[in-house]
Design a protein around this motif. Structure first.
Motif, mmCIF file in Angstrom:
data_model
loop_
_atom_site.group_PDB
_atom_site.id
_atom_site.type_symbol
_atom_site.label_atom_id
_atom_site.label_comp_id
_atom_site.label_asym_id
_atom_site.label_seq_id
_atom_site.Cartn_x
_atom_site.Cartn_y
_atom_site.Cartn_z
ATOM 1 N N GLY A 156 33.834 42.331 33.437
ATOM 2 C CA GLY A 156 34.302 42.536 32.059
ATOM 3 C C GLY A 156 34.501 41.209 31.366
ATOM 4 O O GLY A 156 34.820 40.206 32.003
ATOM 5 N N LEU A 157 34.282 41.206 30.051
ATOM 6 C CA LEU A 157 34.476 39.976 29.278
ATOM 7 C C LEU A 157 35.952 39.597 29.216
ATOM 8 O O LEU A 157 36.316 38.444 29.311
ATOM 9 C CB LEU A 157 33.973 40.186 27.863
ATOM 10 N N GLN A 158 36.796 40.606 29.032
ATOM 11 C CA GLN A 158 38.235 40.376 29.070
ATOM 12 C C GLN A 158 38.743 40.861 30.419
ATOM 13 O O GLN A 158 38.028 41.568 31.131
ATOM 14 C CB GLN A 158 38.925 41.165 27.958
ATOM 15 N N GLY A 159 39.992 40.548 30.737
ATOM 16 C CA GLY A 159 40.576 40.995 32.003
ATOM 17 C C GLY A 159 40.897 42.478 31.975
ATOM 18 O O GLY A 159 40.318 43.236 31.196
ATOM 19 N N ILE A 160 41.841 42.911 32.823
ATOM 20 C CA ILE A 160 42.180 44.335 32.900
ATOM 21 C C ILE A 160 42.972 44.808 31.692
ATOM 22 O O ILE A 160 43.149 45.993 31.497
ATOM 23 C CB ILE A 160 42.950 44.713 34.194
ATOM 24 N N SER A 161 43.469 43.902 30.867
ATOM 25 C CA SER A 161 44.110 44.319 29.626
ATOM 26 C C SER A 161 43.313 43.757 28.466
ATOM 27 O O SER A 161 42.676 42.704 28.585
ATOM 28 C CB SER A 161 45.536 43.808 29.552
ATOM 29 N N THR A 162 43.341 44.464 27.329
ATOM 30 C CA THR A 162 42.649 43.957 26.138
ATOM 31 C C THR A 162 43.553 43.008 25.353
ATOM 32 O O THR A 162 43.177 42.512 24.306
ATOM 33 C CB THR A 162 42.255 45.119 25.205
ATOM 34 N N LYS B 278 53.288 48.151 25.800
ATOM 35 C CA LYS B 278 54.192 48.044 24.638
ATOM 36 C C LYS B 278 55.220 49.183 24.592
ATOM 37 O O LYS B 278 56.054 49.227 23.712
ATOM 38 C CB LYS B 278 53.384 48.068 23.326
ATOM 39 N N LEU B 279 55.105 50.139 25.510
ATOM 40 C CA LEU B 279 56.040 51.272 25.501
ATOM 41 C C LEU B 279 57.073 51.176 26.619
ATOM 42 O O LEU B 279 57.868 52.086 26.808
ATOM 43 C CB LEU B 279 55.264 52.603 25.632
ATOM 44 N N HIS C 53 46.581 49.692 25.826
ATOM 45 C CA HIS C 53 47.185 48.382 26.114
ATOM 46 C C HIS C 53 47.918 47.839 24.881
ATOM 47 O O HIS C 53 48.856 47.064 25.005
ATOM 48 C CB HIS C 53 46.109 47.357 26.494
ATOM 49 N N LEU C 54 47.423 48.210 23.706
ATOM 50 C CA LEU C 54 47.966 47.632 22.469
ATOM 51 C C LEU C 54 48.837 48.614 21.693
ATOM 52 O O LEU C 54 49.428 48.258 20.675
ATOM 53 C CB LEU C 54 46.806 47.168 21.556
ATOM 54 N N TYR C 55 48.915 49.860 22.169
ATOM 55 C CA TYR C 55 49.597 50.905 21.394
ATOM 56 C C TYR C 55 51.109 50.711 21.315
ATOM 57 O O TYR C 55 51.783 50.553 22.327
ATOM 58 C CB TYR C 55 49.298 52.281 22.008
#
Ligand code: ZN
Length: 313
Positions: A221-227, A100-101, A72-74
């Motif tokens: 999950g603590l966060q949603g489907i993306s970090t 990000k790509l 997600h962050l790459y």
């Protein structure tokens, strides 16, 4: 005069030999760089594994993201861009996993390069719509049956690039499909060992919704489907309440997400006088480290289900 000429010939002889050695060395180097294999570039480790399995000896796979990397962050490096340029086939997950790509994939569509989005054409009914983002949940590999369907896209892309070896790729794919069917049954049988009321997976981010849907577990999950979004304190509080009420035995950390949020959740539960253990580390958006049992997709799925079952049964 005769002697001089002999010397001259000798010099030419040496010169020619040196040139020949250089030419042979040059050829060998070229062969090494271009070994005749189909160059595949993949984003995630799951896709690199799939490409190696279906392509076998005919392909050289270059995975951009290593184990433990969060897709997600790459962001692509300059090196990645040139590796992608030189590839015969580019394979990515899609459904905004590699958010990000996006620009890179959009520009590739203009080039004459075979680009495969692995989630292409999956039935709507099998995909999970995320209410928060309004898009599809990208973590399709956690439903083995869905991953099996998606694998056909890679097969088709490979055949397009290298039709000469079509039969080999089809054979490799068929054998793998059988292995995935065995895996799918195994995961189902393992989950059945957990008491029904305890079939809850609580992790750092919502990667396991497809797993939950396919094998009958509730997933939070603590966060949603993306970090990309940060977990709020409200999320921690409501999940802590849920754990205490449900007397949930264990929560899980993820290999590609920092542990601190899950540890904060464990503390919040403790503050309410209940102990929840950290049941182990799950591989979420990347396979395990090279050289371990979890370096393949099948190994990772087996490891995850064993961690979950051991902690909750
Ligand atoms: Zn994810």
């Amino acid at each position: 005069m005769r002697i001089k000429l002999k010397k001259y010939n000798k010099i030419i002889g040496v010169f020619v030999s040196v040139m020949m050695v250089l030419m042979i060395a040059g050829c060998a180097k070229e062969q090494n760089e271009d070994n005749g294999k189909i160059k595949i570039v993949t984003t995630t480790t799951m896709l690199a594994d799939l490409a190696r399995v279906i392509g076998g000896d005919y392909v050289q796979v270059n995975g951009l993201m290593g184990p433990g990397i969060d897709p997600h962050l790459y962001k692509a490096s300059a090196g990645d861009v040139s590796v992608i340029q030189e590839a015969d086939l580019v394979v990515y997950n899609g459904l905004d996993l590699e958010s990000k790509l996006g620009e890179i994939f959009a520009s590739l569509e203009k080039e004459e390069k075979v680009v495969v989005m692995i989630a292409e054409g999956l039935p709507d009914a099998d995909l999970i719509m995320d209410e928060e983002t309004g898009g599809y949940d990208p973590h399709i590999w956690f439903d083995v049956n869905l991953w099996k369907m998606a694998s056909s896209n890679l097969l088709e892309g490979l055949i397009k690039v290298d039709p000469m070896n079509k039969e080999v790729y089809i054979k490799n794919h068929e054998a793998y499909v059988k292995e995935l069917e065995v895996l799918n049954s195994y995961v189902g049988e393992e989950v059945a060992l957990i008491p029904e009321s305890a079939r809850v997976i609580i992790t750092a981010h919502d990667a396991f919704q497809y797993f939950g849907k396919a094998y009958g577990m509730e997933v939070l999950g603590l966060q949603g489907i993306s970090t990309e979004s940060e977990a709020g304190t409200g999320d921690v509080k409501s999940l802590a309440d849920y754990i205490v009420e449900g007397q949930i035995k264990a929560i899980f950390v993820e290999s590609s997400v920092p542990k601190r949020n899950i540890e904060a959740l464990q503390e919040a539960v403790k503050a309410q006088g209940f102990d929840v253990e950290i049941g182990g580390e799950l591989y979420s958006d990347s396979l395990g480290t090279t050289g371990t049992d979890a370096e393949t997709y099948i190994g990772t799925m087996r490891s995850n289900v064993e961690t979950i079952v051991n902690a909750l049964k």
